[in-house]
Design a protein around this motif. Structure first.
Motif, PDB file in Angstrom:
ATOM      1  N   GLY A 101       0.888  -1.174   0.075  1.00 48.79           N
ATOM      2  CA  GLY A 101      -0.095   0.025  -0.046  1.00 48.79           C
ATOM      3  C   GLY A 101       0.905   1.243   0.003  1.00 48.79           C
ATOM      4  O   GLY A 101       0.492   2.223  -0.735  1.00 48.79           O
ATOM      5  N   GLY A 102       1.964   1.250   0.784  1.00 50.52           N
ATOM      6  CA  GLY A 102       2.787   2.292   0.971  1.00 50.52           C
ATOM      7  C   GLY A 102       3.455   2.590  -0.499  1.00 50.52           C
ATOM      8  O   GLY A 102       3.424   3.926  -0.885  1.00 50.52           O
ATOM      9  N   VAL A 103       3.864   1.664  -1.103  1.00 47.92           N
ATOM     10  CA  VAL A 103       4.508   1.794  -2.485  1.00 47.92           C
ATOM     11  C   VAL A 103       3.506   2.462  -3.375  1.00 47.92           C
ATOM     12  O   VAL A 103       3.698   3.394  -4.111  1.00 47.92           O
ATOM     13  CB  VAL A 103       5.147   0.418  -2.810  1.00 47.92           C
ATOM     14  CG1 VAL A 103       5.550   0.468  -4.365  1.00 47.92           C
ATOM     15  CG2 VAL A 103       6.361  -0.166  -1.900  1.00 47.92           C
ATOM     16  N   THR A 104       2.288   1.933  -3.294  1.00 46.48           N
ATOM     17  CA  THR A 104       1.273   2.499  -4.218  1.00 46.48           C
ATOM     18  C   THR A 104       1.022   4.103  -4.141  1.00 46.48           C
ATOM     19  O   THR A 104       0.851   4.753  -5.003  1.00 46.48           O
ATOM     20  CB  THR A 104       0.045   1.492  -3.960  1.00 46.48           C
ATOM     21  OG1 THR A 104       0.065   0.159  -3.829  1.00 46.48           O
ATOM     22  CG2 THR A 104      -1.043   1.883  -5.455  1.00 46.48           C
ATOM     23  N   ILE A 105       1.162   4.122  -2.808  1.00 45.30           N
ATOM     24  CA  ILE A 105       0.525   5.509  -2.393  1.00 45.30           C
ATOM     25  C   ILE A 105       1.697   6.508  -2.796  1.00 45.30           C
ATOM     26  O   ILE A 105       1.590   7.482  -3.361  1.00 45.30           O
ATOM     27  CB  ILE A 105       0.372   5.635  -0.728  1.00 45.30           C
ATOM     28  CG1 ILE A 105      -0.912   5.030  -0.325  1.00 45.30           C
ATOM     29  CG2 ILE A 105       0.346   7.093  -0.520  1.00 45.30           C
ATOM     30  CD1 ILE A 105      -0.977   4.730   1.033  1.00 45.30           C
ATOM     31  N   VAL A 106       3.330   6.256  -2.706  1.00 42.29           N
ATOM     32  CA  VAL A 106       4.135   6.962  -3.163  1.00 42.29           C
ATOM     33  C   VAL A 106       4.013   7.205  -4.725  1.00 42.29           C
ATOM     34  O   VAL A 106       4.463   8.216  -5.097  1.00 42.29           O
ATOM     35  CB  VAL A 106       5.620   6.138  -2.860  1.00 42.29           C
ATOM     36  CG1 VAL A 106       6.530   6.853  -3.618  1.00 42.29           C
ATOM     37  CG2 VAL A 106       5.887   6.241  -1.468  1.00 42.29           C
ATOM     38  N   LEU A 107       3.839   6.173  -5.567  1.00 44.25           N
ATOM     39  CA  LEU A 107       3.582   6.131  -6.864  1.00 44.25           C
ATOM     40  C   LEU A 107       2.465   7.384  -7.174  1.00 44.25           C
ATOM     41  O   LEU A 107       2.587   8.144  -8.287  1.00 44.25           O
ATOM     42  CB  LEU A 107       3.446   4.914  -7.636  1.00 44.25           C
ATOM     43  CG  LEU A 107       4.521   3.928  -7.464  1.00 44.25           C
ATOM     44  CD1 LEU A 107       4.234   2.441  -8.185  1.00 44.25           C
ATOM     45  CD2 LEU A 107       5.747   4.492  -8.027  1.00 44.25           C
ATOM     46  N   PHE A 108       1.656   7.291  -6.588  1.00 42.24           N
ATOM     47  CA  PHE A 108       0.220   8.226  -6.739  1.00 42.24           C
ATOM     48  C   PHE A 108       0.811   9.414  -6.414  1.00 42.24           C
ATOM     49  O   PHE A 108       0.467  10.394  -7.022  1.00 42.24           O
ATOM     50  CB  PHE A 108      -0.821   7.739  -5.959  1.00 42.24           C
ATOM     51  CG  PHE A 108      -1.982   8.556  -5.886  1.00 42.24           C
ATOM     52  CD1 PHE A 108      -2.801   8.919  -7.058  1.00 42.24           C
ATOM     53  CD2 PHE A 108      -2.073   9.552  -4.832  1.00 42.24           C
ATOM     54  CE1 PHE A 108      -3.534  10.088  -7.097  1.00 42.24           C
ATOM     55  CE2 PHE A 108      -3.108  10.480  -4.917  1.00 42.24           C
ATOM     56  CZ  PHE A 108      -3.927  10.714  -5.938  1.00 42.24           C
ATOM     57  N   VAL A 109       1.378   9.648  -5.241  1.00 41.85           N
ATOM     58  CA  VAL A 109       1.798  10.961  -4.995  1.00 41.85           C
ATOM     59  C   VAL A 109       2.539  11.860  -6.094  1.00 41.85           C
ATOM     60  O   VAL A 109       2.448  12.958  -6.299  1.00 41.85           O
ATOM     61  CB  VAL A 109       2.415  11.307  -3.583  1.00 41.85           C
ATOM     62  CG1 VAL A 109       3.054  12.460  -3.202  1.00 41.85           C
ATOM     63  CG2 VAL A 109       1.537  10.598  -2.580  1.00 41.85           C
ATOM     64  N   ILE A 110       3.479  10.922  -6.642  1.00 43.68           N
ATOM     65  CA  ILE A 110       4.365  11.789  -7.733  1.00 43.68           C
ATOM     66  C   ILE A 110       3.434  11.942  -8.724  1.00 43.68           C
ATOM     67  O   ILE A 110       3.633  13.210  -9.295  1.00 43.68           O
ATOM     68  CB  ILE A 110       5.343  10.428  -8.082  1.00 43.68           C
ATOM     69  CG1 ILE A 110       6.274  10.087  -7.122  1.00 43.68           C
ATOM     70  CG2 ILE A 110       6.058  11.008  -9.375  1.00 43.68           C
ATOM     71  CD1 ILE A 110       7.537   8.966  -7.312  1.00 43.68           C
ATOM     72  N   TYR A 111       2.553  11.207  -9.001  1.00 46.81           N
ATOM     73  CA  TYR A 111       1.485  11.312 -10.070  1.00 46.81           C
ATOM     74  C   TYR A 111       0.935  12.892  -9.824  1.00 46.81           C
ATOM     75  O   TYR A 111       0.798  13.869 -10.652  1.00 46.81           O
ATOM     76  CB  TYR A 111       0.818  10.180 -10.674  1.00 46.81           C
ATOM     77  CG  TYR A 111      -0.457  10.585 -11.758  1.00 46.81           C
ATOM     78  CD1 TYR A 111      -0.091  10.584 -13.176  1.00 46.81           C
ATOM     79  CD2 TYR A 111      -1.695  10.706 -11.114  1.00 46.81           C
ATOM     80  CE1 TYR A 111      -1.125  10.858 -13.851  1.00 46.81           C
ATOM     81  CE2 TYR A 111      -2.577  11.374 -12.168  1.00 46.81           C
ATOM     82  CZ  TYR A 111      -2.416  11.217 -13.253  1.00 46.81           C
ATOM     83  OH  TYR A 111      -3.297  11.626 -14.247  1.00 46.81           O
ATOM     84  N   HIS A 112       0.430  12.731  -8.517  1.00 44.97           N
ATOM     85  CA  HIS A 112      -0.670  13.760  -8.156  1.00 44.97           C
ATOM     86  C   HIS A 112       0.154  15.221  -8.358  1.00 44.97           C
ATOM     87  O   HIS A 112      -0.367  15.866  -8.523  1.00 44.97           O
ATOM     88  CB  HIS A 112      -0.959  13.350  -6.495  1.00 44.97           C
ATOM     89  CG  HIS A 112      -1.787  14.255  -5.932  1.00 44.97           C
ATOM     90  ND1 HIS A 112      -3.248  14.545  -6.496  1.00 44.97           N
ATOM     91  CD2 HIS A 112      -1.956  14.783  -5.049  1.00 44.97           C
ATOM     92  CE1 HIS A 112      -3.957  15.109  -5.900  1.00 44.97           C
ATOM     93  NE2 HIS A 112      -3.183  15.638  -4.816  1.00 44.97           N
ATOM     94  N   LEU A 113       1.186  14.997  -7.835  1.00 49.70           N
ATOM     95  CA  LEU A 113       2.099  16.272  -7.994  1.00 49.70           C
ATOM     96  C   LEU A 113       2.283  16.869  -9.199  1.00 49.70           C
ATOM     97  O   LEU A 113       2.307  18.054  -9.490  1.00 49.70           O
ATOM     98  CB  LEU A 113       3.395  16.171  -7.043  1.00 49.70           C
ATOM     99  CG  LEU A 113       3.322  15.917  -5.547  1.00 49.70           C
ATOM    100  CD1 LEU A 113       4.526  15.601  -4.981  1.00 49.70           C
ATOM    101  CD2 LEU A 113       2.875  17.099  -4.902  1.00 49.70           C
ATOM    102  N   LEU A 114       2.590  15.908 -10.186  1.00 47.95           N
ATOM    103  CA  LEU A 114       2.868  16.421 -11.441  1.00 47.95           C
ATOM    104  C   LEU A 114       1.409  16.735 -12.091  1.00 47.95           C
ATOM    105  O   LEU A 114       1.466  17.525 -13.047  1.00 47.95           O
ATOM    106  CB  LEU A 114       3.337  14.955 -12.130  1.00 47.95           C
ATOM    107  CG  LEU A 114       4.471  14.686 -11.930  1.00 47.95           C
ATOM    108  CD1 LEU A 114       4.852  13.236 -12.832  1.00 47.95           C
ATOM    109  CD2 LEU A 114       5.589  15.753 -12.382  1.00 47.95           C
TER     110      LEU A 114
END
Lengths: 210, 246, 640
Positions: A101-114
């Motif tokens: 879950g943590g890994v998924t969230i990190v990937l999402f946050v990157i996308y989210h910021l972009l």
């Protein structure tokens, strides 16, 4: 993990409240976004508090990940030979949800910021009003963005359901007779955050907010 | 009942080890799990094979010597039960049962299902005691203890040191074991003078032994034959943080 | 089996004078060792139960250089851990008339007047310090709402003097001693060797100077030398194969010390506990005790008719025989352990036993549940009912429990004097391994008391007195080498037989024989039969035992074979002792010696003595220690 996690939970609460401003109209949302940058002015220069917050947040994310990685490295060292058969007796929920879950969230946050902060992958680009970016980002034609966002937010909720309770345990504030209350609180906070974060994009995608 | 056993065989620490399959026939449902293994071992000896080595002693669930991971669960799926108290009536006729040793780097395999748990002794050595030489104790009634504290201390003190918590923990953590002793002594007035130094010393030793960290998954307490509650770990964390703040 | 009678033996260490002053006098007369010299004095302690663990910890605290051994993987696992009920102490916290003298009196009487008065008095005196010590260590005894310690009453006593920690008193006391021991290990005063088994005693210049042990992981035979050796290796109830002892409990350490010259006292005194879960089949590996407290509310019965196969619920009251209530109307279901056990055996022998093989009697809670309600019964006995259900798969709320007596404790052991020193200078024996305090029958909650009294309080004084003459110089190399060779030879012999039967199959057969012929009831005929059969079986063992693997690795078959070999020799001595003692007393019931009502009949004129057996090449030699009762008048027990 507990301290950095707590910082991020506080951030999420503030972030959610901010997001909900979109329901009060574009101007309200833009004012909020602007206010974040001018907070503390004129005593402090433009964007001081926001930058400090960003630094704290980035540090928290970093430390949180570092703690997670070192915990899983220690776990791997502690069990070099794996079980042929292994069956969870506590549901296996946390083991699976926290690390992946943590890994998924990190990937999402990157996308989210972009998407919404830097506007790199946003149809309106960086040079636009925050509210426009948000509305454009979750436009019905980009339903798949909303879907990714929804999945990620639910993942965050599941992460928090264990994380919040776990923080109390790690900091030594949990007690047998408080377990029930703590678990219910953790679940409630998670649900509120999930709903709070899901409301604006769903509203946009389904055309309630334009 | 007839059963198929898949058992971890490892002749010594340097052997890689492997699963070996055995058939056991005419198992009585009233047998204990270890008695079922006894029957298999008796047959193996007569046939000239090496019997399966496993630790056991009291066979009444209190010494903490026995322990194996049965079908992926430490001490088997019956709750609050040591391997020696698990009975065959809980298995289906014709079932296949996987039997493995506790797996953790700080518990190296000695042979087959026998592991070396001396790391636990060293954690106790680091501070799991009250320093009181024989003959120096005041009268037992000189310090009253609240019944609630005595009862909670007792709950933690029932730990039998079997190591199931480590075996079940996805992180291979010994937190529940260590916390049980810290909580037991930390709740009693007799344990107060050394409370924080004990917590620090024992946790540091636990880490030095190579156990993993706790992520509060609760797997430990779920398999603990004595049901040591998870909040012992909260108590340990609290004492440890206080000790480090000093 | 032939034996001869040697000169009488006597304890020379207990001081004269009033009994209440003797221990103080002895403590004062015991010589002290200069603290600087203690480090140079080396003591070996074998066994880490209550007696051995507390002894090693205390000797370490005092500054001696201690080496401790246990066969388990950790000192915390010794079988003291399984004791359930509690520990007696003459604290008189209840003000119910208890005193040191009363505990002394109850213990001598409970032991059926076959224990030494001085020792028992000291035990009662020291009992109060044990509770203080344990509480200071953090042992979580049961407490009342006022924060003070709770006590309960136990069999054989009319006062409430038993301190307890739920049903796990032994565990909590042992962990206290274990923690004290680990503290000394950390301090460097005690060196611990786990998974080591003592296989011989080294004697040099007439003194015990060390042990030969086998590292059970590598198979290496090691020699450890010292100025004194303490054996705390527990009892030998496993000679019966099925007992409430742990599987690993064995006689090897004390038996090999006996072969080296330590006298073995009263080997026939065996305690049989009446409330154990019956055997369920041929594969049975051990028996589990159910707390005696169950007899407070459970009623014991069997069907009136023989071979009645009806379910217990289908047998109406008039066809049930509540035999304890019938035979002993005054005490009913609460008669002492030995009497309850024998009565159960008698009804089963009549063919009225219940359950598989007819070896069981009902312990029925139906009336208690009707009277008190299910909740009240659950509150009192819930955990015991659960344990019973876990093992048998039967629910005692619906179906009566089945119980049967099982071997539980051995009062006999190596002979020791008041200083707990055996007949070999420098060899001390503590806890269940010695014979000292319980006479022919041990009272409930007294085993824990004795183990800790010996280890925490008695031994540190008396070992110090012995070591005041030390260090004792170099150990005779010849003696060490000879002991090592003897051990290696025995292992080599076991490995080389390569027969067809497992050590366990011999052990099972020996156990059955002992249970049938030297169990709850012994007769001249049965004992002679046993003495004929044991040598034959032993002969077969040495011809036909099969030990797999090698001696240079962890080899549980080899360990077992070595222990069984010693059980054969011990079994023979037990039967001989039981044969010679033609009276009935405590745990030793000779069918020939009973009164008109079938109760045990002592013969104080001929048997008010300890039988201490010496091992010689020409067979056993019996030395008697006359027991004198200055304080407690000898009477015949009656529970009708």
């Amino acid at each position: 993990m507990a301290v950095t996690g707590a910082v991020m939970v506080l951030f999420l609460v503030a972030h959610m409240i901010g997001n909900l401003k979109i329901f009060l109209g574009h101007d309200s949302f833009n004012e909020y976004a602007h206010a974040l940058r001018t907070l503390g002015e004129p005593i402090l220069p433009y964007r001081t508090l926001l930058t400090i917050t960003e630094i704290v947040l980035v540090a928290s994310v970093g430390l949180h990940m570092w703690a997670a990685i070192s915990l899983s490295r220690r776990a791997a060292h502690a069990r070099p030979v794996k079980y042929v058969a292994k069956k969870s007796q506590a549901g296996g929920y946390t083991t699976h949800i926290m690390r992946w879950g943590g890994v998924t969230i990190v990937l999402f946050v990157i996308y989210h910021l972009l998407d919404l902060t830097f506007g790199v992958v946003n149809p309106k680009g960086f040079d636009s009003e925050p509210a426009d970016r948000m509305v454009a980002g979750f436009d019905p034609s980009r339903w798949w963005v909303t879907l990714i966002y929804a999945v990620a937010v639910v993942m965050v909720g599941l992460h928090l359901r264990h994380g919040i309770w776990s923080a109390f345990q790690t900091l030594g504030w949990a007690k047998r007779n408080r377990y029930h209350v703590l678990r219910v609180t953790a679940a409630a906070v998670s649900v509120v955050l999930v709903l709070g974060f899901l409301a604006p994009p769903l509203a946009i995608t389904f055309g309630v907010v334009k | 009942m007839n059963l198929t056993l898949k058992v971890w065989r490892q002749s010594g620490p340097s052997d890689a080890g492997r699963m070996v399959t055995y058939r056991v026939e005419d198992v009585s449902p009233d047998m204990s799990f270890l008695e079922m293994l006894d029957v298999l071992n008796e047959r193996l000896i007569v046939e000239g094979d090496e019997p399966i080595a496993f630790d056991h002693d009291c066979r009444e669930g209190i010494c903490g010597m026995c322990g194996m991971v049965i079908n992926g669960v430490a001490h088997g799926e019956q709750r609050a039960t040591t391997t020696c108290q698990l009975h065959m009536r809980h298995f289906e006729d014709g079932a296949t049962i996987t039997i493995e040793p506790w797996r953790a780097a700080p518990f190296p395999v000695v042979k087959d299902l026998v592991v070396d748990r001396s790391a636990f002794d060293r954690i106790i050595q680091a501070g799991g005691f009250v320093s009181v030489p024989a003959g120096s104790a005041p009268d037992a009634h000189s310090v009253p203890v609240r019944k609630e504290d005595a009862d909670d201390a007792f709950d933690a003190a029932t730990c039998i040191g079997c190591g199931a918590c480590v075996a079940a923990c996805p992180n291979g953590s010994a937190s529940l074991f260590t916390a049980a002793k810290i909580t037991h002594l930390g709740l009693l007035p007799q344990g107060q003078p050394e409370r924080l130094s004990r917590a620090k010393a024992m946790v540091d030793q636990m880490d030095a032994e190579g156990f993993g960290g706790c992520t509060n998954t609760g797997e430990c307490t779920a398999v603990c034959p004595k049901g040591i509650p998870l909040d012992a770990i909260a108590q340990m964390n609290s004492d440890y943080l206080k000790a480090n703040a000093k | 089996m032939k034996y001869t009678e040697g000169p009488e033996i006597r304890d020379t260490k207990a001081p004269e004078g009033p009994i209440e002053d003797r221990w103080d006098k002895r403590k004062f007369s015991a010589r002290l060792v200069n603290p600087a010299n203690k480090r140079k004095l080396h003591v070996i302690v074998v066994g880490t139960g209550l007696a051995g663990g507390s002894a090693a910890a205390t000797l370490g605290e005092l500054g001696y250089n201690v080496t401790s051994f246990c066969y388990q993987d950790s000192p915390r696992r010794a079988h003291s851990i399984a004791a359930q009920g509690g520990i007696n102490a003459a604290k008189n916290y209840r003000g119910d008339g208890d005193s040191i003298y009363r505990l002394f009196y109850d213990t001598v009487k409970g032991g059926d007047f076959r224990a030494r008065e001085s020792n028992v008095y000291r035990l009662a005196q020291v009992s109060v310090n044990i509770i203080d010590q344990a509480v200071a260590q953090g042992v979580p005894f049961a407490r009342e709402y006022g924060g003070l310690l709770d006590t309960r009453s136990f069999g054989g006593a009319q006062v409430s003097r038993t301190f307890y920690a739920r049903g796990q008193t032994g565990q909590q006391l042992l962990l206290g001693a274990y923690q004290a021991l680990e503290r000394q290990i950390a301090a460097g005063t005690v060196t611990m060797h786990t998974r080591h088994e003592m296989l011989d005693l080294i004697i040099s210049d007439g003194r015990a100077r060390g042990v030969i042990v086998r590292d059970m992981v590598t198979g290496e035979i090691e020699r450890h030398l010292a100025d004194a050796v303490v054996l705390a290796t527990g009892g030998y109830g496993n000679v019966f194969f099925l007992s409430t002892n742990a599987k690993g409990c064995n006689t090897t350490a004390i038996w090999r010390a006996h072969e080296r010259g330590a006298y073995f006292a009263n080997p026939c005194y065996t305690q049989i506990h009446p409330t154990c879960i019956p055997v369920s089949g041929e594969y049975q590996s051990k028996l589990t005790l159910m707390s005696e407290s169950l007899r407070n509310d459970g009623r014991v019965w069997v069907p009136l008719k023989k071979n009645d196969t009806r379910a217990p619920g289908d047998i109406p009251d008039e066809e049930r025989d509540y035999y304890l209530e019938r035979i002993y109307p005054a005490f009913g279901n609460l008669v002492p352990r030995d009497i309850a056990s024998r009565a159960a055996k008698n009804v089963c022998d009549e063919g009225r036993g219940v359950g598989p093989g007819g070896l069981g009697v009902y312990l029925d809670f139906r009336d208690a549940i009707n009277r008190l309600g299910r909740d009240a019964v659950e509150k009192k006995y819930g955990n015991l009912f659960e344990m019973y259900e876990r093992i048998t798969g039967e629910n005692p709320y619906d179906v009566p429990m089945r119980i049967y007596p099982a071997v539980h404790y051995t009062m006999g052991g190596l002979w020791v004097d008041y200083d707990l020193q055996s007949t070999i200078p420098g060899l001390f024996v503590v806890g269940e391994a010695n014979f000292s305090d319980h006479g022919a029958n041990r009272l409930g909650a007294s085993a824990l008391m004795q183990g800790l009294a010996d280890g925490y309080f008695v031994l540190p004084t008396t070992v110090g007195d012995y070591l005041a003459d030390g260090p004792f110089g170099d150990v005779d190399e010849e003696a060490v080498a000879q002991a090592e060779i003897k051990v290696r030879d025995k292992i080599e012999r076991l490995m080389s037989v390569n027969g067809t039967r497992t050590p366990d199959s011999f052990h099972r057969e020996l156990g059955k024989l002992m249970w049938d012929y030297c169990g709850m009831e012994r007769t001249e005929e049965s004992l002679r039969k046993a003495l004929e059969r044991i040598p034959e079986l032993r002969e077969e063992f040495w011809q036909n035992v099969k030990v797999t693997g090698t001696a240079e690795e962890l080899n549980q078959v080899l360990e077992k074979a070595g222990r069984v070999a010693d059980f054969f020799d011990l079994a023979e001595l037990m039967c001989l002792d039981a044969l010679v003692r033609t009276e009935s007393c405590g745990g030793h019931f000779r069918a020939e010696s009973q009164d008109a009502d079938g109760e045990a009949l002592r013969d104080d004129e001929h048997f008010a003595h300890v039988s201490a057996w010496e091992h010689t090449a020409d067979g056993p030699v019996l030395h008697k220690e006359t027991l004198e009762y200055e304080y407690v008048k000898m009477t015949q027990r009656s529970y009708k």
